[in-house]
Design an enzyme around this catalytic site. Structure first.
Site, PDB file in Angstrom:
ATOM      1  N   LYS A 252       1.084   5.941 -12.030  1.00 31.32           N
ATOM      2  CA  LYS A 252       2.186   4.969 -12.154  1.00 31.32           C
ATOM      3  C   LYS A 252       1.752   3.802 -13.039  1.00 31.32           C
ATOM      4  O   LYS A 252       0.746   3.152 -12.778  1.00 31.32           O
ATOM      5  CB  LYS A 252       2.579   4.463 -10.753  1.00 31.32           C
ATOM      6  N   ASP A 257       6.260  -5.448 -11.754  1.00 33.76           N
ATOM      7  CA  ASP A 257       7.354  -5.037 -10.868  1.00 33.76           C
ATOM      8  C   ASP A 257       7.987  -6.262 -10.213  1.00 33.76           C
ATOM      9  O   ASP A 257       7.478  -6.774  -9.222  1.00 33.76           O
ATOM     10  CB  ASP A 257       6.807  -4.075  -9.796  1.00 33.76           C
ATOM     11  N   LYS A 264      12.151  -8.912  -5.635  1.00 30.79           N
ATOM     12  CA  LYS A 264      11.129  -9.196  -4.621  1.00 30.79           C
ATOM     13  C   LYS A 264      11.097 -10.684  -4.310  1.00 30.79           C
ATOM     14  O   LYS A 264      11.464 -11.495  -5.162  1.00 30.79           O
ATOM     15  CB  LYS A 264       9.748  -8.793  -5.167  1.00 30.79           C
ATOM     16  N   ASP A 275       0.683  -3.149 -10.528  1.00 30.77           N
ATOM     17  CA  ASP A 275       1.518  -1.978 -10.259  1.00 30.77           C
ATOM     18  C   ASP A 275       1.306  -0.856 -11.290  1.00 30.77           C
ATOM     19  O   ASP A 275       1.983   0.164 -11.247  1.00 30.77           O
ATOM     20  CB  ASP A 275       2.991  -2.412 -10.212  1.00 30.77           C
ATOM     21  N   ASP A 334      13.979  -1.615  -6.546  1.00 32.60           N
ATOM     22  CA  ASP A 334      12.552  -1.876  -6.335  1.00 32.60           C
ATOM     23  C   ASP A 334      11.773  -0.593  -6.015  1.00 32.60           C
ATOM     24  O   ASP A 334      10.552  -0.580  -6.028  1.00 32.60           O
ATOM     25  CB  ASP A 334      12.391  -2.900  -5.197  1.00 32.60           C
ATOM     26  N   ARG A 338       8.718   5.798  -8.010  1.00 34.60           N
ATOM     27  CA  ARG A 338       9.075   7.210  -7.852  1.00 34.60           C
ATOM     28  C   ARG A 338      10.004   7.677  -8.977  1.00 34.60           C
ATOM     29  O   ARG A 338       9.966   8.830  -9.390  1.00 34.60           O
ATOM     30  CB  ARG A 338       9.704   7.406  -6.457  1.00 34.60           C
TER      31      ARG A 338
HETATM   32  N1  BES Z   1       5.135  -1.626  -6.320  1.00 32.85           N
HETATM   33  C1  BES Z   1       5.813  -1.569  -5.079  1.00 32.85           C
HETATM   34  C2  BES Z   1       4.909  -1.179  -3.929  1.00 32.85           C
HETATM   35  C3  BES Z   1       3.798  -2.127  -3.576  1.00 32.85           C
HETATM   36  C4  BES Z   1       3.948  -2.988  -2.519  1.00 32.85           C
HETATM   37  C5  BES Z   1       2.617  -2.098  -4.258  1.00 32.85           C
HETATM   38  C6  BES Z   1       2.916  -3.832  -2.162  1.00 32.85           C
HETATM   39  C7  BES Z   1       1.599  -2.935  -3.918  1.00 32.85           C
HETATM   40  C8  BES Z   1       1.736  -3.800  -2.858  1.00 32.85           C
HETATM   41  C9  BES Z   1       6.972  -0.566  -5.127  1.00 32.85           C
HETATM   42  O1  BES Z   1       7.558  -0.397  -6.363  1.00 32.85           O
HETATM   43  C10 BES Z   1       8.005  -1.070  -4.180  1.00 32.85           C
HETATM   44  O2  BES Z   1       8.504  -2.123  -4.415  1.00 32.85           O
HETATM   45  N2  BES Z   1       8.305  -0.307  -3.144  1.00 32.85           N
HETATM   46  C11 BES Z   1       9.268  -0.708  -2.188  1.00 32.85           C
HETATM   47  C12 BES Z   1      10.074   0.491  -1.795  1.00 32.85           C
HETATM   48  C13 BES Z   1      11.264   0.162  -0.960  1.00 32.85           C
HETATM   49  C14 BES Z   1      12.294  -0.597  -1.766  1.00 32.85           C
HETATM   50  C15 BES Z   1      11.873   1.445  -0.428  1.00 32.85           C
HETATM   51  C16 BES Z   1       8.511  -1.256  -0.979  1.00 32.85           C
HETATM   52  O3  BES Z   1       7.458  -0.712  -0.637  1.00 32.85           O
HETATM   53  O4  BES Z   1       8.948  -2.247  -0.415  1.00 32.85           O
HETATM   54 ZN    ZN Z   2       9.098  -1.825  -6.731  1.00 31.40          ZN
HETATM   55 ZN    ZN Z   3       6.319  -0.806  -8.022  1.00 34.65          ZN
END
Ligand code: BES
Ligand code: ZN
Ligand code: ZN
Length: 482
Positions: A252, A257, A264, A275, A334, A338
């Site tokens: 990735k 992000d 966020k 990220d 967010d 994926r």
């Molecule tokens: N990059 C984030 C995941 C992440 C969170 C990486 C904390 C490092 C530290 C990812 O893109 C994300 O935001 N995922 C969301 C998914 C949700 C919206 C279903 C998450 O984990 O909150």
């Molecule tokens: Zn995200």
């Molecule tokens: Zn992310």
């Protein structure tokens, strides 16, 4: 830092310090006559018991040229494996360099020069590339003083240098802020690494990806003024392949992000420059693979995008079409990792890859589940996961096998498209993995969620705060063991 393997007797080695590992349950080696009484006295006094993490320093030791002698606690002898040696070397380097030591001689009792030199190179790394006046001191030379010589130990040492330098390459990329490391800059750095390493590199730009139909990846990219790139780096073994297998390493590469329109919270958002740690890990692995030359072809894929908020940004409710033809309802912008990974995974399969491994800072949920200790490992093929986990174990990188039962699959149902990109509140790391699985079908695949392990919020005794470079060594070991 330069590192060298020496066969000289320790007494003749010139260095600011020499370090020896002492164990809780073993007397100091008798052949170190010059130091035997000091070491004995140290233990008898109770000041130093040989426990892991302990360090005692003697100045002007008699009988050796080194200016200091450091006793390094190794814990119990039987549990002193290569992971423990790597940590011990790293911690010693980090402590002594802060005391002004510039050259360190490491007395190696085993043949594991690899772990010792890795620990030193990783421990010497500081994420200070953007400080004009760094307060971090650094070691200039690390000398492994071996008692036995031969090809085995020399190869072990050389491998350690390659692996740790590649891991530091990854850490440096991850530490780059998003204003300086856009997707195209990451692509340029990958291309430069490939050129220097003798690897092929191809960068797919937005037009090419549009032509191919990577609607899922492009939907994430559309909100940023910085154009996306799909970075492809290829290694082919010389003299024809001995195997029909072809390993894909997919990482990735979200250079930042924000969360997009499903934005966020501000608190801690600055960390989202990491990220792209999965992408940086596969590039670091390729750098090492180019030098170590495994017998299996390996191709790295890094979908690189920036997830931003703008009037062009993707909205919740948008429906996009992936490269493999399935439609996706974007319920949360967010959950972008994926969305870019599936187009890269589909592309990897189209290019003939038979085994897929991806590394991604994919979910906050994996951090809730496993904290900052274990990588979350998911698979559609237990045997292949076994191979990956064995490589990880060998390299001291911790992984935990997470479930991916069919019962979780329904979480991704969408009323208006083939799939939704989120699966609700609970089991978030699992629904994310299931989303990827929908696109790999039966091709053996392992997904590594490194959201909790790619970044250290606090320094460890053996490693600086910040990017850890996790997965690089596991990936290389996996390829080398084929
Ligand atoms: N990059 C984030 C995941 C992440 C969170 C990486 C904390 C490092 C530290 C990812 O893109 C994300 O935001 N995922 C969301 C998914 C949700 C919206 C279903 C998450 O984990 O909150
Ligand atoms: Zn995200
Ligand atoms: Zn992310």
């Amino acid at each position: 830092m330069e590192s060298k393997l020496l066969y000289q007797p320790l007494a003749q080695v010139e260095a600011d310090a020499a370090a020896i590992v002492l164990f809780e349950d073993e007397a100091a080696p008798a052949d170190l006559k010059f130091a035997a009484s000091w070491l004995e006295e140290l233990k008898a006094s109770g000041e130093f018991a040989g426990k892991a993490g302990e360090l005692a320093v003697l100045h002007l030791p008699q009988g050796i040229k080194a200016k200091r002698l450091a006793a390094v606690g190794g814990g119990k002898k039987a549990s002193f494996d290569s992971a423990a040696l790597r940590k011990a070397a790293g911690s010693t380097v980090r402590t002594l360099k802060q005391k002004g030591v510039k050259s360190l001689a490491w007395i190696l009792e085993s043949r594991d020069a690899e772990a010792a030199v890795e620990g030193a190179i990783l421990g010497n790394f500081e994420p200070d590339q953007h400080k004009t006046k760094s307060d971090c001191k650094s070691l200039e030379s690390f000398l492994v003083v071996a008692s036995a010589n031969g090809a085995e130990i020399e190869q072990s040492f050389a491998r350690g240098v390659i692996l740790a330098e590649s891991q530091n390459f990854t850490r440096e990329l991850v530490n780059e802020p998003a204003n300086l490391l856009t997707p195209l800059v990451l692509a340029a750095k990958a291309a430069a690494m490939a050129k220097e390493s003798g690897l092929d590199c191809e960068i797919l730009d937005r037009d090419r990806m549009t032509q191919l139909g990577m609607g899922s990846l492009l939907g994430v990219a559309q909100g940023s003024a910085a154009p996306p790139a799909l970075i492809v780096v290829r290694y082919k073994p010389e003299g024809g392949h001995k195997t029909t297998d072809h390993l894909a390493l997919v990482g990735k590469g979200v250079t930042f992000d924000t969360g997009g329109v499903s934005i966020k919270p501000a608190d801690g958002m600055e960390k989202m420059k990491y990220d792209m740690a999965g992408g940086a890990a596969v590039l670091g692995a390729m750098k090492a693979i180019a030098k170590l030359k495994p017998s299996i072809p390996v191709t790295a894929f890094v979908p690189a995008v920036e997830n931003m908020v703008s009037s062009n940004a993707q909205r919740p409710g948008d429906i996009v079409k992936s490269l493999d033809g399935k439609t996706i309802e974007v319920l949360n912008t967010d959950a972008e990792g994926r969305l870019i990974l599936i187009d890269a995974l589909t592309y990897a399969k189209r290019l003939g890859c038979t085994h897929l491994v991806d590394a991604a800072t994919l979910t906050g949920a994996i951090v809730v589940a496993l904290g900052h200790v274990n990588i979350g490992a998911f698979t559609n093929n237990e045997e292949f996961l076994g191979q990956v986990m064995a490589a990880a174990k060998d390299q001291g990188e911790k992984m935990w096998h997470m479930p991916l039962d069919d019962d979780y699959k329904d979480l991704l149902k969408s009323a208006f498209a083939d799939l939704a990109n989120i699966g609700g509140r609970w089991g978030g790391a699992i629904s994310a993995a299931w989303f990827l699985r929908e696109f790999v079908d039966d091709t053996p695949w392992v997904h590594l969620d490194i959201a909790g392990t790619a970044w250290l919020d606090d320094a460890k005794p053996f490693m600086a705060k910040g990017p850890s470079g996790v997965c690089v060594r596991t990936f290389v070991k996996l390829a080398m063991g084929w």
